[in-house]
Design an enzyme around this catalytic site. Structure first.
Site, PDB file in Angstrom:
ATOM      1  N   ASP A  47      62.650  88.828  78.800  1.00 40.30           N
ATOM      2  CA  ASP A  47      64.020  88.414  79.086  1.00 40.30           C
ATOM      3  C   ASP A  47      64.781  89.567  79.734  1.00 40.30           C
ATOM      4  O   ASP A  47      65.030  90.594  79.095  1.00 40.30           O
ATOM      5  CB  ASP A  47      64.677  88.000  77.762  1.00 40.30           C
ATOM      6  CG  ASP A  47      66.094  87.500  77.911  1.00 40.30           C
ATOM      7  OD1 ASP A  47      66.701  87.657  78.995  1.00 40.30           O
ATOM      8  OD2 ASP A  47      66.618  86.956  76.917  1.00 40.30           O
ATOM      9  N   GLY A  55      69.705  79.074  85.487  1.00 41.99           N
ATOM     10  CA  GLY A  55      68.605  80.038  85.481  1.00 41.99           C
ATOM     11  C   GLY A  55      69.021  81.432  85.074  1.00 41.99           C
ATOM     12  O   GLY A  55      69.801  81.631  84.145  1.00 41.99           O
ATOM     13  N   ASP A 104      70.904  83.542  86.640  1.00 46.22           N
ATOM     14  CA  ASP A 104      72.329  83.746  86.881  1.00 46.22           C
ATOM     15  C   ASP A 104      73.149  83.340  85.655  1.00 46.22           C
ATOM     16  O   ASP A 104      73.973  84.111  85.149  1.00 46.22           O
ATOM     17  CB  ASP A 104      72.747  82.943  88.115  1.00 46.22           C
ATOM     18  CG  ASP A 104      74.141  83.266  88.616  1.00 46.22           C
ATOM     19  OD1 ASP A 104      74.723  84.292  88.216  1.00 46.22           O
ATOM     20  OD2 ASP A 104      74.647  82.481  89.439  1.00 46.22           O
ATOM     21  N   GLY A 109      63.353  80.301  91.475  1.00 53.46           N
ATOM     22  CA  GLY A 109      63.704  79.216  90.558  1.00 53.46           C
ATOM     23  C   GLY A 109      64.128  77.989  91.347  1.00 53.46           C
ATOM     24  O   GLY A 109      63.363  77.474  92.168  1.00 53.46           O
ATOM     25  N   TYR A 134      65.900  77.738  93.857  1.00 46.08           N
ATOM     26  CA  TYR A 134      65.921  77.920  95.309  1.00 46.08           C
ATOM     27  C   TYR A 134      64.550  77.684  95.931  1.00 46.08           C
ATOM     28  O   TYR A 134      64.418  77.631  97.143  1.00 46.08           O
ATOM     29  CB  TYR A 134      66.450  79.300  95.679  1.00 46.08           C
ATOM     30  CG  TYR A 134      67.955  79.448  95.557  1.00 46.08           C
ATOM     31  CD1 TYR A 134      68.755  78.494  94.917  1.00 46.08           C
ATOM     32  CD2 TYR A 134      68.597  80.549  96.072  1.00 46.08           C
ATOM     33  CE1 TYR A 134      70.124  78.637  94.810  1.00 46.08           C
ATOM     34  CE2 TYR A 134      69.975  80.710  95.971  1.00 46.08           C
ATOM     35  CZ  TYR A 134      70.723  79.747  95.339  1.00 46.08           C
ATOM     36  OH  TYR A 134      72.093  79.905  95.246  1.00 46.08           O
TER      37      TYR A 134
END
Length: 187
Positions: free
Chosen positions: A25, A47, A49, A138, A140
């Site tokens: 993480d 995600g 962000d 992700g 995108y």
């Protein structure tokens, strides 16, 4: 969450020169900066962000709002710096990757610019360590293997010419991404 074979700290992760590969993480890393795969609004999203904004708290959002007021967001390929808020990292470098459209709309160059511009901010601040997620891989839709190859190439090129950052950490979420980075790092 780290896999059973992942090290407990990025400092214990496999080393490839000045690059490390860590599965876990990104919001829990105590590197000096972490990179956020942001959207152009800089106001958070899904995600990585969303996870960074949630973990870092309101200080990150407020800093992003100030950047928006000054420059109107962040275009693809560019990068901006904010404080880390409640994150272990001191700073967050927000960069906006390209949306994958088949690879014929400057996506490789835009993705490469994300890494170069993020690393340039780290170098400007003389940060010892910076951690990157898989930018654009992700929602995108950037193919993970191609994205990993670009990330590794850009980091190696930048590190060969600059003293800072001293360490780049590529943070992967799953085994598939880990394999792609390992392949890119071993070539």
């Amino acid at each position: 969450m780290p896999s059973p074979t992942s090290p407990s700290s990025w400092r214990d992760a496999p080393i490839f020169g000045r690059i490390r590969l860590y599965q876990g993480d990104i919001t829990r890393l105590d590197t000096e900066a972490i990179v956020n795969a942001a959207n152009t609004s800089l106001l958070g999203g899904g995600g990585v962000d969303g996870a960074i904004h949630r973990a870092g708290g309101p200080a990150i959002l407020e800093a992003c709002r100030q950047i928006r007021a000054r420059q109107g967001g962040c275009p693809p390929g560019e990068a901006v710096l904010t404080p880390g808020g409640r994150l272990p990292a001191r700073y967050v470098i927000h960069t906006v990757g390209p949306v994958w459209q088949g690879g014929h709309k400057q996506e490789p160059e835009l993705l490469a610019r994300c890494y170069r511009n993020s690393l340039a901010l780290a170098e400007e601040k003389q940060l010892e360590s910076v951690a990157f997620p898989g930018i654009s891989t992700g929602i995108y839709g950037y193919p993970k293997a191609e994205a990993a190859a670009i990330a590794v190439r850009e980091a190696r090129t930048f590190l060969a010419e600059h003293a800072f950052p001293a360490t780049v950490v590529f943070v992967v979420f799953d085994e598939e991404a880990r394999r792609f980075y390992e392949q890119a790092l071993q070539t």
